[in-house]
Motif scaffolding. Structure first.
Motif, PDB file in Angstrom:
ATOM      1  N   GLN A 108      -5.734  -7.361  -3.020  1.00  0.00           N
ATOM      2  CA  GLN A 108      -7.017  -7.315  -3.702  1.00  0.00           C
ATOM      3  C   GLN A 108      -7.889  -6.134  -3.290  1.00  0.00           C
ATOM      4  O   GLN A 108      -8.635  -5.614  -4.101  1.00  0.00           O
ATOM      5  CB  GLN A 108      -7.799  -8.614  -3.486  1.00  0.00           C
ATOM      6  CG  GLN A 108      -7.258  -9.781  -4.260  1.00  0.00           C
ATOM      7  CD  GLN A 108      -6.093 -10.468  -3.576  1.00  0.00           C
ATOM      8  OE1 GLN A 108      -5.912 -10.344  -2.387  1.00  0.00           O
ATOM      9  NE2 GLN A 108      -5.284 -11.179  -4.333  1.00  0.00           N
ATOM     10  N   PHE A 109      -7.815  -5.695  -2.046  1.00  0.00           N
ATOM     11  CA  PHE A 109      -8.670  -4.597  -1.613  1.00  0.00           C
ATOM     12  C   PHE A 109      -8.141  -3.241  -2.065  1.00  0.00           C
ATOM     13  O   PHE A 109      -8.831  -2.238  -1.944  1.00  0.00           O
ATOM     14  CB  PHE A 109      -8.851  -4.595  -0.092  1.00  0.00           C
ATOM     15  CG  PHE A 109      -7.605  -4.260   0.684  1.00  0.00           C
ATOM     16  CD1 PHE A 109      -7.231  -2.939   0.880  1.00  0.00           C
ATOM     17  CD2 PHE A 109      -6.824  -5.258   1.219  1.00  0.00           C
ATOM     18  CE1 PHE A 109      -6.092  -2.629   1.594  1.00  0.00           C
ATOM     19  CE2 PHE A 109      -5.695  -4.959   1.932  1.00  0.00           C
ATOM     20  CZ  PHE A 109      -5.319  -3.643   2.120  1.00  0.00           C
ATOM     21  N   LEU A 110      -6.949  -3.198  -2.623  1.00  0.00           N
ATOM     22  CA  LEU A 110      -6.366  -1.955  -3.099  1.00  0.00           C
ATOM     23  C   LEU A 110      -7.034  -1.567  -4.405  1.00  0.00           C
ATOM     24  O   LEU A 110      -6.917  -2.239  -5.414  1.00  0.00           O
ATOM     25  CB  LEU A 110      -4.860  -2.141  -3.307  1.00  0.00           C
ATOM     26  CG  LEU A 110      -4.027  -0.914  -3.627  1.00  0.00           C
ATOM     27  CD1 LEU A 110      -4.075   0.091  -2.488  1.00  0.00           C
ATOM     28  CD2 LEU A 110      -2.599  -1.331  -3.883  1.00  0.00           C
ATOM     29  N   LYS A 111      -7.789  -0.492  -4.375  1.00  0.00           N
ATOM     30  CA  LYS A 111      -8.496  -0.021  -5.563  1.00  0.00           C
ATOM     31  C   LYS A 111      -7.789   1.224  -6.073  1.00  0.00           C
ATOM     32  O   LYS A 111      -7.741   2.238  -5.389  1.00  0.00           O
ATOM     33  CB  LYS A 111      -9.960   0.313  -5.244  1.00  0.00           C
ATOM     34  CG  LYS A 111     -10.729  -0.843  -4.660  1.00  0.00           C
ATOM     35  CD  LYS A 111     -10.886  -1.951  -5.663  1.00  0.00           C
ATOM     36  CE  LYS A 111     -11.722  -3.064  -5.056  1.00  0.00           C
ATOM     37  NZ  LYS A 111     -11.450  -4.338  -5.597  1.00  0.00           N
ATOM     38  N   ILE A 112      -7.246   1.123  -7.253  1.00  0.00           N
ATOM     39  CA  ILE A 112      -6.527   2.242  -7.830  1.00  0.00           C
ATOM     40  C   ILE A 112      -7.312   2.728  -9.030  1.00  0.00           C
ATOM     41  O   ILE A 112      -7.556   1.976  -9.966  1.00  0.00           O
ATOM     42  CB  ILE A 112      -5.103   1.836  -8.249  1.00  0.00           C
ATOM     43  CG1 ILE A 112      -4.321   1.402  -7.011  1.00  0.00           C
ATOM     44  CG2 ILE A 112      -4.403   2.982  -8.966  1.00  0.00           C
ATOM     45  CD1 ILE A 112      -2.965   0.841  -7.301  1.00  0.00           C
ATOM     46  N   THR A 113      -7.723   3.978  -8.979  1.00  0.00           N
ATOM     47  CA  THR A 113      -8.436   4.583 -10.090  1.00  0.00           C
ATOM     48  C   THR A 113      -7.424   5.345 -10.922  1.00  0.00           C
ATOM     49  O   THR A 113      -6.774   6.259 -10.425  1.00  0.00           O
ATOM     50  CB  THR A 113      -9.517   5.550  -9.572  1.00  0.00           C
ATOM     51  OG1 THR A 113     -10.387   4.819  -8.714  1.00  0.00           O
ATOM     52  CG2 THR A 113     -10.299   6.136 -10.723  1.00  0.00           C
TER      53      THR A 113
ATOM     54  N   VAL B 124       0.836  -1.202   0.000  1.00  0.00           N
ATOM     55  CA  VAL B 124       0.000   0.000   0.000  1.00  0.00           C
ATOM     56  C   VAL B 124       0.873   1.256   0.000  1.00  0.00           C
ATOM     57  O   VAL B 124       0.615   2.197  -0.755  1.00  0.00           O
ATOM     58  CB  VAL B 124      -0.973  -0.012   1.200  1.00  0.00           C
ATOM     59  CG1 VAL B 124      -1.680   1.322   1.357  1.00  0.00           C
ATOM     60  CG2 VAL B 124      -1.983  -1.142   1.047  1.00  0.00           C
ATOM     61  N   ALA B 125       1.911   1.274   0.809  1.00  0.00           N
ATOM     62  CA  ALA B 125       2.811   2.426   0.844  1.00  0.00           C
ATOM     63  C   ALA B 125       3.508   2.605  -0.505  1.00  0.00           C
ATOM     64  O   ALA B 125       3.652   3.730  -0.995  1.00  0.00           O
ATOM     65  CB  ALA B 125       3.848   2.254   1.953  1.00  0.00           C
ATOM     66  N   TYR B 126       3.919   1.516  -1.113  1.00  0.00           N
ATOM     67  CA  TYR B 126       4.572   1.578  -2.421  1.00  0.00           C
ATOM     68  C   TYR B 126       3.601   2.119  -3.477  1.00  0.00           C
ATOM     69  O   TYR B 126       3.983   2.938  -4.309  1.00  0.00           O
ATOM     70  CB  TYR B 126       5.082   0.192  -2.803  1.00  0.00           C
ATOM     71  CG  TYR B 126       5.880   0.157  -4.071  1.00  0.00           C
ATOM     72  CD1 TYR B 126       7.185   0.623  -4.093  1.00  0.00           C
ATOM     73  CD2 TYR B 126       5.335  -0.341  -5.237  1.00  0.00           C
ATOM     74  CE1 TYR B 126       7.934   0.587  -5.255  1.00  0.00           C
ATOM     75  CE2 TYR B 126       6.076  -0.378  -6.402  1.00  0.00           C
ATOM     76  CZ  TYR B 126       7.375   0.086  -6.408  1.00  0.00           C
ATOM     77  OH  TYR B 126       8.097   0.052  -7.566  1.00  0.00           O
ATOM     78  N   ALA B 127       2.360   1.681  -3.425  1.00  0.00           N
ATOM     79  CA  ALA B 127       1.350   2.171  -4.371  1.00  0.00           C
ATOM     80  C   ALA B 127       1.141   3.671  -4.207  1.00  0.00           C
ATOM     81  O   ALA B 127       1.014   4.397  -5.202  1.00  0.00           O
ATOM     82  CB  ALA B 127       0.031   1.423  -4.179  1.00  0.00           C
ATOM     83  N   ASN B 128       1.122   4.147  -2.984  1.00  0.00           N
ATOM     84  CA  ASN B 128       0.964   5.587  -2.745  1.00  0.00           C
ATOM     85  C   ASN B 128       2.131   6.374  -3.323  1.00  0.00           C
ATOM     86  O   ASN B 128       1.934   7.386  -3.992  1.00  0.00           O
ATOM     87  CB  ASN B 128       0.843   5.873  -1.250  1.00  0.00           C
ATOM     88  CG  ASN B 128      -0.507   5.492  -0.698  1.00  0.00           C
ATOM     89  OD1 ASN B 128      -1.486   5.447  -1.421  1.00  0.00           O
ATOM     90  ND2 ASN B 128      -0.555   5.186   0.585  1.00  0.00           N
ATOM     91  N   ARG B 129       3.349   5.915  -3.074  1.00  0.00           N
ATOM     92  CA  ARG B 129       4.529   6.603  -3.613  1.00  0.00           C
ATOM     93  C   ARG B 129       4.533   6.576  -5.133  1.00  0.00           C
ATOM     94  O   ARG B 129       4.839   7.578  -5.787  1.00  0.00           O
ATOM     95  CB  ARG B 129       5.813   5.963  -3.071  1.00  0.00           C
ATOM     96  CG  ARG B 129       6.086   6.245  -1.614  1.00  0.00           C
ATOM     97  CD  ARG B 129       7.488   5.829  -1.212  1.00  0.00           C
ATOM     98  NE  ARG B 129       7.814   4.437  -1.539  1.00  0.00           N
ATOM     99  CZ  ARG B 129       7.578   3.389  -0.756  1.00  0.00           C
ATOM    100  NH1 ARG B 129       6.970   3.558   0.407  1.00  0.00           N
ATOM    101  NH2 ARG B 129       7.933   2.174  -1.129  1.00  0.00           N
ATOM    102  N   LEU B 130       4.191   5.428  -5.688  1.00  0.00           N
ATOM    103  CA  LEU B 130       4.197   5.275  -7.137  1.00  0.00           C
ATOM    104  C   LEU B 130       3.141   6.159  -7.794  1.00  0.00           C
ATOM    105  O   LEU B 130       3.403   6.805  -8.806  1.00  0.00           O
ATOM    106  CB  LEU B 130       3.959   3.808  -7.495  1.00  0.00           C
ATOM    107  CG  LEU B 130       4.069   3.412  -8.950  1.00  0.00           C
ATOM    108  CD1 LEU B 130       5.429   3.777  -9.522  1.00  0.00           C
ATOM    109  CD2 LEU B 130       3.822   1.917  -9.087  1.00  0.00           C
ATOM    110  N   SER B 131       1.957   6.235  -7.218  1.00  0.00           N
ATOM    111  CA  SER B 131       0.906   7.066  -7.811  1.00  0.00           C
ATOM    112  C   SER B 131       1.263   8.548  -7.733  1.00  0.00           C
ATOM    113  O   SER B 131       0.973   9.311  -8.644  1.00  0.00           O
ATOM    114  CB  SER B 131      -0.447   6.791  -7.165  1.00  0.00           C
ATOM    115  OG  SER B 131      -0.431   7.103  -5.798  1.00  0.00           O
TER     116      SER B 131
END
Length: 72
Positions: A58-63, A23-30
């Motif tokens: 799976q619960f990570l929803k990225i728009t 989740v932290a990686y997804a935030n940084r990447l976005s």
């Protein structure tokens, strides 16, 4: 070739991350993808990483922003 190897390493690393790390990686990447100094190649690679993250957590929803969706 080195850049492609680095992306593959990142994809493999995602599979070993804990949920919190993913989740932290997804935030940084976005945030990085949202910056104006991000090249088209970086955006495409980042989108692939985000797709892998959503499979991992799976619960990570990225728009995706509309401009990211059209890049592919």
């Amino acid at each position: 070739m080195t850049h492609k190897a680095t992306q593959q390493e990142e994809l493999e690393r995602i599979d070993t991350m804990s949920i919190l790390e993913a989740v932290a990686y997804a935030n940084r990447l976005s945030r990085r993808l949202g910056s104006y100094d991000c090249t088209e190649e970086e955006k495409m690679n980042g989108l692939e990483l985000l797709r892998r993250l959503t499979v991992r957590v799976q619960f990570l929803k990225i728009t995706l922003e509309p401009e990211y969706s059209r890049a592919g």
